[in-house]
Scaffold this active site. Structure first.
Site: not given
Ligand code: PRE
Length: 413
Positions: A286, A288
């Site tokens: 992911t 950010f």
């Molecule tokens: O719910 C979480 O733990 C988050 O940080 C959110 C979140 C997202 O929004 O994509 C962040 C990373 C992962 O891909 C899954 C969920």
């Protein structure tokens, strides 16, 4: 009714000194790049000194009630959690001694109130976003927020110094909500950070995964574990964040419910790890974004990325192709393109008297490209793009995350 950032802008545009300084700065930086200067100018009104800034804070404080009522998707719960009064007092104290000029070394400004950098993220402790916040700012105080919009607001209202929010995932794709919020708010992208997301299936101690009737988690996490969930044959339910799902199971002593979350969430909320590494692809990453009230000054001594959003002036054959040729002609690599509906102009209706009425959706295009706004080729590319764009906004020019991705380890623990 005015929003807090509108109020701040209004107050500052009356300040001759600020405008003059912004114009000086534009002389140094612009070289024809109006978009970037506009973005630096908007930093100037926020960093224009104690009087102005405290005025903005006071206005925001006064209007606080209105803001809460006005933002339909913001829950009052979170605003209470952040304890406005004491935080505003703290902020006001720090503002009196702010050293203000932007400097070339201003890549990651320390907090101005003398305490640890406060970084807002969406979720509760144990969420991947918390991990991203601490990777981006290792010594920070991570500030949990209920919703993405509250993280934006926390920075705008000086309750936090930065926000770290997910923007895209290698399996689930774009986080559309945050694209829309980038446009609706006035924060600047000051960095990016990527983390390997290693999901676990969690349950109450003693529970076997065969006993589970449903699994709850953030929608992105559910999407990233599609195969495992299909094999389990359980119902899926979306909640605000992964760690919040784990906490919910513990708080409600749910024996038939599992959560998809990190190993750290298992530890924090006293759950067992029933299955480990359940994401569909082991290289689940992911990305950010790091957001701040002020932009950073772009540099050329390290790899930079720039993010913009634009709408086409004329929708006609080849218009997008021509707009994007501004980058191809200068060998600038586009790393991401995302289109979102234009909320204020969702539909363009064209009468064709022979055939009826054609309806076209109108889009905002979000582009990330691999260049710094300090480079002439990037400034020229934006100059050319402006010829095709009815709207263009700089979201930020920031260092690329060049650190190795944690190999989907259980680094969340
Ligand atoms: O719910 C979480 O733990 C988050 O940080 C959110 C979140 C997202 O929004 O994509 C962040 C990373 C992962 O891909 C899954 C969920």
């Amino acid at each position: 009714m005015l929003r807090s950032d509108d109020m701040a802008l209004q107050g500052c545009s009356n300040d001759g000194a600020v405008t003059a300084r912004a114009m000086d700065l534009s002389g140094v930086l612009s070289n024809g790049d109006l978009a970037y200067v506009a973005c630096v100018q908007s930093a100037e009104w926020q960093s224009a000194g104690p009087t102005l800034s405290s005025q903005c804070v006071r206005q925001a404080e006064k209007e606080n009630g209105m803001i809460v009522n006005q933002q339909d998707e913001i829950s009052n719960r979170k605003l209470e959690k952040l304890d406005y009064d004491s935080t505003f007092r703290e902020t006001f104290k720090g503002l009196v001694t702010l050293p203000k000029p932007l400097s070339i070394s201003d890549l990651a400004k320390p907090p101005t109130h003398g305490s640890r950098l406060k970084v807002a993220y969406q979720g509760v402790p144990g969420a991947y976003s918390e991990l991203a916040a601490t990777k981006a700012y290792p010594d920070c105080e991570a500030v949990p927020c209920d919703q993405f919009e509250e993280a934006f607001q926390a920075v705008e209202l000086w309750l936090s110094d930065r926000a770290v929010l997910p923007i895209e995932n290698s399996l689930g794709g774009s986080i559309h909500r945050n694209y829309d919020l980038l446009l609706r708010h006035r924060l600047h992208i000051v960095g990016e950070v990527q983390i390997g997301v290693h999901h676990c299936l969690l349950g109450l101690p003693g529970v076997k995964k065969e006993q589970l009737k449903r699994v709850i988690s953030h929608p992105q996490a559910l999407a990233q574990c599609e195969h495992t969930l299909s094999k389990l044959g359980v119902a899926r339910e979306a909640v605000d964040d992964t760690a919040g799902a784990a906490q919910y199971i513990t708080d409600n002593n749910l024996h038939d419910t599992g959560a998809i979350a990190s190993a750290r969430a298992a530890e924090l909320y006293g759950l067992d790890i029933l299955a480990d590494g359940i994401q569909d692809d082991s290289g689940n990453v992911t990305r950010f974004l790091m957001l701040a009230r002020e932009p950073i000054i772009p540099r050329t001594d390290r790899p930079f990325k720039t993010s913009i959003v634009f709408a086409l002036e004329m929708e006609q054959p080849g218009a997008l192709f021509k707009a994007l040729s501004a980058f191809a002609l200068r060998d600038i690599n586009l790393t991401k393109i995302e289109s979102r509906p234009q909320r204020n102009r969702p539909l363009r209706v064209v009468d064709d008297f022979n055939h009826g009425v054609a309806k076209y959706f109108a889009y905002m295009f979000y582009i990330d490209f691999e260049a710094s706004m300090a480079e002439r080729r990037a400034q020229n590319a934006l100059g050319q793009l402006q010829e095709f764009a009815g709207f263009l906004r700089m979201l930020g020019s920031y260092p690329m995350d060049m650190t190795p991705i944690d190999p989907a380890s259980r680094s969340a623990s």
